[in-house]
Design an enzyme around this catalytic site. Structure first.
Site, mmCIF file in Angstrom:
data_model
loop_
_atom_site.group_PDB
_atom_site.id
_atom_site.type_symbol
_atom_site.label_atom_id
_atom_site.label_comp_id
_atom_site.label_asym_id
_atom_site.label_seq_id
_atom_site.Cartn_x
_atom_site.Cartn_y
_atom_site.Cartn_z
ATOM 1 N N GLU A 161 -8.460 12.459 1.979
ATOM 2 C CA GLU A 161 -7.966 13.428 1.297
ATOM 3 C C GLU A 161 -8.407 13.982 0.323
ATOM 4 O OE1 GLU A 161 -5.303 10.272 1.463
ATOM 5 O OE2 GLU A 161 -4.771 11.369 2.646
ATOM 6 N N HIS A 216 7.063 9.409 -0.968
ATOM 7 C CA HIS A 216 6.986 10.268 0.156
ATOM 8 C C HIS A 216 8.040 11.430 0.064
ATOM 9 C CE1 HIS A 216 5.735 7.448 2.826
ATOM 10 N NE2 HIS A 216 4.348 9.507 3.412
#
Lengths: 398, 422
Positions: free
Chosen positions: B144, B214
């Site tokens: 990322e 999540h």
């Protein structure tokens, strides 16, 4: 095909000789050769010879291909791998019947790595891995009921239903970790503590071929080598990081060579005798004070990355089928065992019963109590006076 | 109905007690792991039946603030809606449609992220690689920080970079790149360089069973990063218009897509190229008694709460005072979280005198804290009640606790009633 029980002279791979530099690791599970007759007694050691392409080494010597095993140890390997696979299959079924919600990553096909690792380390060694963690959690002191209960979000779960599939811990297993690569520097820290405390033990920090490209993985490599930490960085290369193949994501797919000055070993991760031997070698290496080591297991996951991934959009069904039928770690070992006349049916049946029982126990456990929502955020007794809820009435006063 | 009458009548009314609340929550939670899916909210409005969604061509083309960007920008037809077509899309299809337009119209545009080449985990990039080539739509390694840094480099060369962070929970490794590099690029180079053509898309907010990593809503962490824009769409039309505006905005934008709406929110979406304004809130339901401010998924919980308030079902009717049922609540979608539309919110609160803010992130130092502080300093004398925040608990998002942690319609209803009755 070749098998352990059939004593045979080694056939030289002539095709490979023509291209000596293109030699690659082989990932069959049933190419080990017997070098002596098998003793009757289950605990008497005997030596087997691994396929010559079971290991590759970078800046170090490869582990010995001659491995001492016992009948009992191989039966134990078999029994554990079968049980782990059954557990993962049970999780798969529970997920598909909508009893498990959320994220769930199964390690079916990779049993030789977790079981092989555990068989060659002690309880003083530490393990940390990413989200494909269920077998490690059981092998490192957890229970099958505890893992399945956690997946189901029940009180009996090892994180009391708060963590789920990716967050399961035991005192010598620092968990499933949900962020790709984030566990690797943590592993270096664990290894530092072991060294600082002068404990002759090793840390195994596991990650996948996908995580190997995270920047913090390289940061951890550097610190571990700089401070000579007893850390084995274990890359479980199952050839796909989520839905992208290793070749498409990594400029160098020889993950055991990516540690710069850290030596590396690549090992057949589909053969438990080879994986156990590689772990033993790695453990001895770091405990001897040689600093960190990279250990890459070439393995394969049969299922998708997670439950929402059918696993067939980025690879062919034939490829999966070929791996299952020719390189399966359990079938490979089963073949040796059956050729000695030891039936595996009883082991398979016992594993199924054990898993069925654990499933029922986990399902019978209640969901977490509402009070547990606000426990374990801060150390008990040092909490802030209160934890605020969604609105004014929902404040919990510690 | 005037404000004082609401207050005086309701003061005597019984409020939802904590036990009622927990009973409701528990009843919902029991369904969450059942083998059968929970009933779709009974007769209450759900995302599928929401009036917020523009399900007809006419409504879609009349989306407030819509700005058409036809190939021929000087055409007199530029400002007409006659002859324009719409297509039924859910949110992920609208996002894909917007990226398709961006790639088609801008040769420098590229789309990249983890697994985007075969569609991405939420199908937002389905078919883009086939349509525009693997040189322009490609997979990155799982990195990322690398994705953000790479996107910043591409954008600093004047190219359009559309990056995807697979879940907004994974944005934290990229936090340094986004906060220190992207947000400050223009400022620290004295205006010589900028990364205005960078857009980072990322699925956000809860999904019901995502758990710790999540289901988070990290928009609040970026509130102090001046130079960035944070946009959260609520529906397919909004997603397409706001994403195209974000891609073309001369500042780096983080575009947080509420992941539970990807499939569940369906609208007729204009197939032409259009933008919706960044930095502008939208009043969805006009009102005069209370301002209900939110963004993303909770808008639908708020809509349900307003329905519960106006026409409570029998089980809730004894708890909802008659006098409050006629209250006119102004529902506002903030849409852009940074920089947020202070003027519109203040204007609304000055008319209504009451503000309830709803968000899915936890309360402490959340976006609601900033808005509440600003509102009390700018509209203090107009406020008839303290600003209320309905947020998640200040706890991590525990797997089995998710439905309990995230605010739902009942909590919004309770906060609205209490604020009205203050």
């Amino acid at each position: 095909m070749s098998s352990l029980a059939r004593l045979r002279s080694r056939v030289l791979p002539t095709a490979r000789q023509l291209v000596p530099f293109a030699r690659s690791l082989q990932t069959s599970a049933d190419t080990t050769l017997l070098t002596q007759s098998i003793p009757e007694d289950g605990s008497t050691p005997f030596t087997v010879k691994l396929h010559e392409d079971s290991f590759r080494a970078y800046n170090t010597d490869a582990p010995s291909l001659d491995v001492e095993v016992t009948k009992d140890s191989l039966l134990k390997h078999y029994q554990t791998m079968v049980t782990m696979r059954r557990m993962e299959q049970a999780a798969d079924a529970l997920y598909k019947s909508k009893l498990i919600r959320g994220f769930c990553h199964l390690a079916i096909g990779q049993e030789a790595v977790s079981v092989g690792l555990e068989s060659s380390i002690t309880k003083d060694d530490m393990v940390i891995t990413a989200y494909r963690c269920h077998p490690f959690a059981v092998l490192r002191g957890g229970t099958i009921t505890g893992v399945l209960g956690e997946l189901l979000g029940r009180q009996v779960g090892m994180s009391n239903g708060k963590g789920g599939s990716m967050h399961i811990f035991t005192p010598r297993f620092f968990g499933g970790n949900g962020i790709v690569g984030a566990q690797v520097p943590v592993g270096a820290g664990i290894a530092f503590a072991q060294k600082y405390l002068e404990r002759p033990s090793a840390t195994f920090a596991l990650y996948g071929d996908g995580a190997s490209n995270q920047g913090q993985v390289f940061e951890a490599f550097n610190m571990a080598k700089l401070w000579n930490l007893p850390c084995v960085f274990v890359c479980e290369n199952n050839k796909y990081g989520m839905g992208t193949s290793a070749q498409r994501s990594s400029s160098n797919t020889e993950y055991f060579t990516r540690g710069d000055k850290i030596p590396g070993i690549q090992a057949n991760g589909m053969d438990i005798i080879a994986s156990a031997q590689a772990v033993k070698y790695a453990r001895d290496w770091v405990i001897a004070g040689n600093g960190p080591l990279l250990l890459e297991f070439v393995t394969y996951r049969y299922g998708g990355h997670s439950m929402s991934d059918p696993g067939t959009t980025y690879r062919t069904r034939e490829e999966v089928q070929r791996m299952r039928s020719t390189q399966d770690p359990i079938r490979g070992l089963q073949r040796y065992i059956e050729e000695w006349g030891v039936a595996t049916d009883a082991i398979d049946k016992a594993a199924k019963e054990e898993i069925d029982k654990a499933v029922e126990q986990a399902k019978a456990s209640p969901e977490p109590r509402a009070e547990d929502l606000w426990t374990d955020i801060y150390y008990k007794g040092t909490e802030p006076p209160l934890m605020r809820g969604r609105e004014r009435d929902e404040v919990h006063v510690y | 109905m005037t404000a004082p009458s609401i207050a005086s009548t309701a003061r005597a009314a019984k409020r939802l007690s904590p036990s009622t609340l927990s009973r409701l929550s528990v009843a919902r939670r029991c369904n969450s792991t059942g083998a059968e899916p929970p009933p779709a909210g009974g007769h209450l409005p759900s995302i599928a039946t929401s009036k917020i969604l523009r399900t007809t061509r006419e409504a879609a083309l009349r989306t407030p603030g819509i700005k058409w960007l036809d190939e021929d920008g000087n055409s007199p037809l530029q400002n007409t809606i006659g002859g324009r077509e719409t297509r039924k899309m859910n949110l992920y299809q609208a996002v894909r449609d917007a990226m398709g337009i961006a790639l088609a119209k801008d040769d420098t545009a590229i789309v990249f992220g983890e697994d985007v080449a075969f569609g991405g985990v939420f199908r937002c990039t389905m078919g883009l690689a086939e349509e525009f080539g693997r040189e322009r739509v490609f997979n990155t390694p799982l990195s990322e920080q690398g994705i953000a840094g790479f996107g910043i480099g591409v954008a600093s060369m004047g190219q359009t970079a559309i990056a995807e962070i697979q879940f907004s929970d994974y944005i934290f490794p990229a936090f340094d790149q986004l906060v220190n590099e992207a947000a400050k690029f223009r400022y620290r180079s004295g205006g010589q360089f900028n990364v205005g053509r960078l857009t980072v898309r990322t699925p956000s907010m809860s999904v019901g069973h995502g758990g710790l990593y999540h289901s988070q809503s990290p928009e609040g962490f970026f509130m102090g990063a001046s130079g960035l824009k944070i946009v959260v769409p609520r529906s397919p039309v909004q997603a397409k218009g706001l994403l195209l505006a974000s891609i073309r905005d001369p500042n780096p934008v983080i575009f947080m897509e509420p992941k539970i709406l990807y499939r569940s929110a369906v609208e007729q979406v204009p197939i032409d190229d259009f933008e919706l304004p960044l930095g502008r809130a939208e009043v969805l339901v006009p009102g005069a008694d209370l301002t209900l401010l939110t963004w993303g998924t909770p808008l639908y919980h708020c809509e349900t709460a307003l329905s519960l308030l106006a026409e409570p079902p029998a089980s809730l009717a004894p708890l909802v005072p008659e006098a409050l049922r006629g209250a006119r609540i102004e529902l506002i979608d903030l849409r852009t979280v940074l920089p947020w539309d202070v003027e519109s919110v203040i204007e609304s609160v000055q008319r209504t005198g009451r503000l309830v803010i709803v968000h899915e992130a936890s309360r402490t130092a959340g976006v609601g804290a900033e808005i509440a502080a600003e509102v009390q300093s700018r509209a203090f004398l107009k406020l008839l009640a303290p600003v209320r925040r309905v947020t998640a608990w200040d706890t991590p998002v525990g797997l089995q606790f998710e439905k309990f942690i995230i605010p739902d319609a009942i909590h919004v209803l309770d906060a609205v009633m209490e604020t009205l009755a203050f």
